[in-house]
Write a protein that holds these residues in place. Structure first.
Motif, mmCIF file in Angstrom:
data_model
loop_
_atom_site.group_PDB
_atom_site.id
_atom_site.type_symbol
_atom_site.label_atom_id
_atom_site.label_comp_id
_atom_site.label_asym_id
_atom_site.label_seq_id
_atom_site.Cartn_x
_atom_site.Cartn_y
_atom_site.Cartn_z
ATOM 1 N N ASP A 97 6.236 24.969 -3.148
ATOM 2 C CA ASP A 97 7.603 24.795 -3.633
ATOM 3 C C ASP A 97 7.707 25.132 -5.119
ATOM 4 O O ASP A 97 6.702 25.371 -5.788
ATOM 5 C CB ASP A 97 8.080 23.364 -3.377
ATOM 6 C CG ASP A 97 9.600 23.254 -3.311
ATOM 7 O OD1 ASP A 97 10.296 24.253 -3.581
ATOM 8 O OD2 ASP A 97 10.083 22.152 -2.997
ATOM 9 N N LYS A 98 8.901 25.081 -5.628
ATOM 10 C CA LYS A 98 9.224 25.450 -7.006
ATOM 11 C C LYS A 98 8.419 24.647 -8.031
ATOM 12 O O LYS A 98 8.141 25.143 -9.127
ATOM 13 C CB LYS A 98 10.723 25.271 -7.244
ATOM 14 C CG LYS A 98 11.178 25.692 -8.637
ATOM 15 C CD LYS A 98 12.668 25.485 -8.789
ATOM 16 C CE LYS A 98 13.193 25.972 -10.104
ATOM 17 N NZ LYS A 98 12.735 25.240 -11.267
ATOM 18 N N GLU A 99 8.018 23.443 -7.698
ATOM 19 C CA GLU A 99 7.264 22.604 -8.626
ATOM 20 C C GLU A 99 5.971 23.296 -9.083
ATOM 21 O O GLU A 99 5.575 23.200 -10.244
ATOM 22 C CB GLU A 99 6.941 21.265 -7.970
ATOM 23 C CG GLU A 99 6.187 20.312 -8.864
ATOM 24 C CD GLU A 99 5.900 18.999 -8.168
ATOM 25 O OE1 GLU A 99 4.783 18.490 -8.355
ATOM 26 O OE2 GLU A 99 6.779 18.480 -7.451
ATOM 27 N N VAL A 100 5.308 24.006 -8.193
ATOM 28 C CA VAL A 100 4.083 24.725 -8.534
ATOM 29 C C VAL A 100 4.406 25.844 -9.528
ATOM 30 O O VAL A 100 3.679 26.059 -10.504
ATOM 31 C CB VAL A 100 3.394 25.279 -7.276
ATOM 32 C CG1 VAL A 100 2.164 26.099 -7.642
ATOM 33 C CG2 VAL A 100 3.015 24.143 -6.336
ATOM 34 N N TYR A 101 5.492 26.543 -9.298
ATOM 35 C CA TYR A 101 5.956 27.581 -10.220
ATOM 36 C C TYR A 101 6.226 26.977 -11.606
ATOM 37 O O TYR A 101 5.762 27.495 -12.622
ATOM 38 C CB TYR A 101 7.219 28.240 -9.658
ATOM 39 C CG TYR A 101 7.937 29.150 -10.633
ATOM 40 C CD1 TYR A 101 7.544 30.471 -10.787
ATOM 41 C CD2 TYR A 101 9.003 28.676 -11.397
ATOM 42 C CE1 TYR A 101 8.199 31.317 -11.680
ATOM 43 C CE2 TYR A 101 9.661 29.506 -12.282
ATOM 44 C CZ TYR A 101 9.262 30.821 -12.426
ATOM 45 O OH TYR A 101 9.908 31.648 -13.317
ATOM 46 N N ASP A 102 6.986 25.883 -11.644
ATOM 47 C CA ASP A 102 7.332 25.247 -12.916
ATOM 48 C C ASP A 102 6.077 24.819 -13.690
ATOM 49 O O ASP A 102 5.996 24.995 -14.903
ATOM 50 C CB ASP A 102 8.227 24.029 -12.689
ATOM 51 C CG ASP A 102 9.613 24.398 -12.179
ATOM 52 O OD1 ASP A 102 10.047 25.561 -12.390
ATOM 53 O OD2 ASP A 102 10.263 23.524 -11.573
ATOM 54 N N THR A 103 5.108 24.287 -12.980
ATOM 55 C CA THR A 103 3.864 23.861 -13.621
ATOM 56 C C THR A 103 3.117 25.054 -14.209
ATOM 57 O O THR A 103 2.637 24.994 -15.344
ATOM 58 C CB THR A 103 2.970 23.111 -12.616
ATOM 59 O OG1 THR A 103 3.671 21.959 -12.153
ATOM 60 C CG2 THR A 103 1.654 22.694 -13.247
ATOM 61 N N GLY A 153 2.456 29.400 3.262
ATOM 62 C CA GLY A 153 3.694 30.088 2.939
ATOM 63 C C GLY A 153 4.465 29.417 1.813
ATOM 64 O O GLY A 153 3.922 28.599 1.068
ATOM 65 N N TYR A 154 5.754 29.750 1.724
ATOM 66 C CA TYR A 154 6.550 29.390 0.550
ATOM 67 C C TYR A 154 7.907 28.837 0.951
ATOM 68 O O TYR A 154 8.473 29.232 1.969
ATOM 69 C CB TYR A 154 6.747 30.641 -0.323
ATOM 70 C CG TYR A 154 5.429 31.207 -0.759
ATOM 71 C CD1 TYR A 154 4.826 30.774 -1.927
ATOM 72 C CD2 TYR A 154 4.750 32.143 0.021
ATOM 73 C CE1 TYR A 154 3.592 31.268 -2.305
ATOM 74 C CE2 TYR A 154 3.512 32.633 -0.356
ATOM 75 C CZ TYR A 154 2.943 32.184 -1.523
ATOM 76 O OH TYR A 154 1.714 32.654 -1.897
ATOM 77 N N SER A 155 8.431 27.953 0.117
ATOM 78 C CA SER A 155 9.772 27.420 0.336
ATOM 79 C C SER A 155 10.798 28.526 0.110
ATOM 80 O O SER A 155 10.487 29.576 -0.466
ATOM 81 C CB SER A 155 10.047 26.253 -0.612
ATOM 82 O OG SER A 155 10.166 26.734 -1.940
ATOM 83 N N ASP A 156 12.011 28.285 0.528
ATOM 84 C CA ASP A 156 13.080 29.271 0.368
ATOM 85 C C ASP A 156 13.300 29.647 -1.090
ATOM 86 O O ASP A 156 13.694 30.770 -1.390
ATOM 87 C CB ASP A 156 14.386 28.742 0.973
ATOM 88 C CG ASP A 156 14.320 28.669 2.478
ATOM 89 O OD1 ASP A 156 13.465 29.362 3.074
ATOM 90 O OD2 ASP A 156 15.116 27.915 3.070
ATOM 91 N N TRP A 157 13.043 28.725 -2.015
ATOM 92 C CA TRP A 157 13.261 29.004 -3.438
ATOM 93 C C TRP A 157 12.512 30.263 -3.858
ATOM 94 O O TRP A 157 13.046 31.100 -4.579
ATOM 95 C CB TRP A 157 12.831 27.818 -4.308
ATOM 96 C CG TRP A 157 13.055 28.107 -5.747
ATOM 97 C CD1 TRP A 157 14.208 27.888 -6.455
ATOM 98 C CD2 TRP A 157 12.141 28.719 -6.674
ATOM 99 N NE1 TRP A 157 14.059 28.329 -7.752
ATOM 100 C CE2 TRP A 157 12.795 28.846 -7.910
ATOM 101 C CE3 TRP A 157 10.836 29.183 -6.568
ATOM 102 C CZ2 TRP A 157 12.198 29.395 -9.034
ATOM 103 C CZ3 TRP A 157 10.231 29.735 -7.685
ATOM 104 C CH2 TRP A 157 10.912 29.841 -8.901
#
Length: 165
Positions: free
Chosen positions: A112-118, A142-146
């Motif tokens: 999810d987006k949290e991994v990206y933000d980190t 896989g990946y969330s829709d974000w």
């Protein structure tokens, strides 16, 4: 393969010799296998990054790939605090002073987006020395829709299947 052998087999040679290897796998190995595979998955991702980076897939020529470990300073309601931090994949091109950064998640849930933000937050420790050209994300599930709707063109997404196509 050797890591697996030395982690699991010496502990149960006698059990395996009497034909009860399946029982050992069911009771011990299966419970630890997912945690064990997390570090193996990270190694696979770093190797893949170097291989692809040598071929110029990320828009630069990588000369080395490793991991970054350090500390990051975070803000909270109680004030600033430090915590240990890492970046799973750091691919460096010493030729043009560029870098690709990546995170590897070996879980049975979508990233999810949290991994990206980190990763974006932690990339601040690298930005002064190297120009970041790509952010790489490796996920077992896989990946969330974000991830599929973000306009960030510097993101590249990989699954286990991509590593061995």
């Amino acid at each position: 393969m050797f890591q697996f052998w030395y982690r699991f087999i010496p502990k149960a040679v006698s059990v395996i010799e009497i034909g009860q290897g399946n029982l050992y796998y069911d009771r011990i190995v299966q419970n630890e296998l997912h945690a064990y595979m997390g570090s193996v998955f990270e190694d696979m991702c770093r190797y893949y990054t170097l291989e692809q980076g040598i071929q110029g897939v990320f828009g630069n020529f990588l000369t080395k790939v490793g991991t970054w470990w350090g500390t990051e300073v975070l803000d909270s309601a109680a004030g600033k605090y430090q915590q240990s931090a890492d970046i799973d994949v750091v691919g460096i091109s010493d030729i043009d002073k560029t870098v690709v950064l990546g995170e590897c998640i070996f879980k049975n849930e979508k990233m999810d987006k949290e991994v990206y933000d980190t990763l974006i937050r932690r990339s601040a420790v690298i930005q002064g020395k190297y120009r970041i050209v790509k952010y790489l994300f490796f996920s077992l599930s896989g990946y969330s829709d974000w991830f599929h709707t973000t306009p960030d063109s510097n993101i590249m997404l990989f699954t286990l299947k991509d590593l061995y196509h």
